[in-house]
Design a protein around this motif. Structure first.
Motif: not given
Length: 275
Positions: A166-171
């Motif tokens: 995601n533009p704000d986070y990554s998992v």
């Protein structure tokens, strides 16, 4: 290929880079120069305790071809020739080292709107084979990799992973070490200007052992970055990086083991110059 999933090697890479990239507890110097003709020269020196090693590499670009030649202090010569867009979305690279006549390797990468495939084969009578693939898109990708040694007729690795970006986070969640270890990572850009946090947890299925590392990165100003890191092993580290001139950086790193009271902290200094 802007919507293509990232190669398998990129799964979990963002969190790993925040937690490990640029941390060094030695003394390192790098000088890079690039001419208008496409010829680049990079000299690197590294002092670790009482040992000094270095290398000089040249990089030449001409159209879709890139030639990289590196010579180190032990007189080893490494050469890599890369051809971009041999076919649409395909990159081919051939590399070898002198005097190691068995080091030849051919790498092929193919990017499709919904897949990324990387393959490698050793250029010798008993080659080592590797294949990695990821399917999906920029937001969600699922992939795996295998390695096979023809000399021993055995698998050297088989790993798998899935990531959500995601533009704000990554998992990312990965099964590595031939299915013996589960690794999960998370990275998140906070609403605070220039602040990012990351965490990585590892669970070993055979021994039920757990470990974790957490870290952060904060942009003090447009030219200065402060990073911190803490692990369950009791090791605390920090990094301060400043771009004192365009594309030239100085990096200071420090680490202290809270559980080893008789061990002195480690310090590192890195200087990268790009005239």
């Amino acid at each position: 290929m802007g919507s293509s999933p990232a190669p398998y090697s990129e799964i979990g890479r963002k969190a790993k880079d925040l937690l490990t990239k640029d941390y060094s507890f030695d003394h390192k110097f790098t000088l890079s120069m690039l001419s208008s003709t496409g010829l680049g020269l990079t000299a690197t020196g590294l002092k670790s305790e009482q040992i000094f090693v270095g290398d000089i590499s040249t990089l030449y670009r001409s159209g879709k071809t890139v030639v990289d030649v590196k010579i180190d202090t032990y007189s080893n010569v490494s050469t890599k020739v890369t051809l971009n867009d041999v076919f649409p979305g395909t990159k081919v690279a051939c590399s070898f080292k002198i005097p190691d006549h068995k080091s030849g390797k051919l790498d092929v990468q193919y990017l499709h709107p919904h897949a990324a495939i990387d393959s490698s084969i050793g250029l010798n009578p008993t080659p080592h084979l590797e294949l990695a693939a990821a399917i999906g898109n920029m937001d969600l990708s699922l992939g795996g990799e295998i390695g096979f040694d023809t000399a021993s007729a055995s698998f050297t690795k088989y790993n798998a992973g899935v990531s959500f970006n995601n533009p704000d986070y990554s998992v990312a969640l990965m099964l590595i070490d031939k299915g013996q270890t589960v690794k999960a990572s998370y990275i998140h850009s906070l609403p605070l200007n220039g602040t990012t946090v990351a965490a990585e947890m590892i669970h070993r299925l055979s021994s039920y052992e757990n470990s974790f590392t957490i870290g952060s990165s904060h942009a003090i100003d447009p030219l200065t970055t402060l990073k911190t890191r803490f692990s369950d092993k009791g090791k605390v580290a920090m990094l301060l990086q400043h771009e004192w001139r365009p594309k030239s950086q100085i990096t200071f790193s420090a680490q202290h083991d809270l559980k080893a009271v008789n061990v002195t902290p480690k310090f590192g200094l890195g200087l990268a110059l790009k005239p």
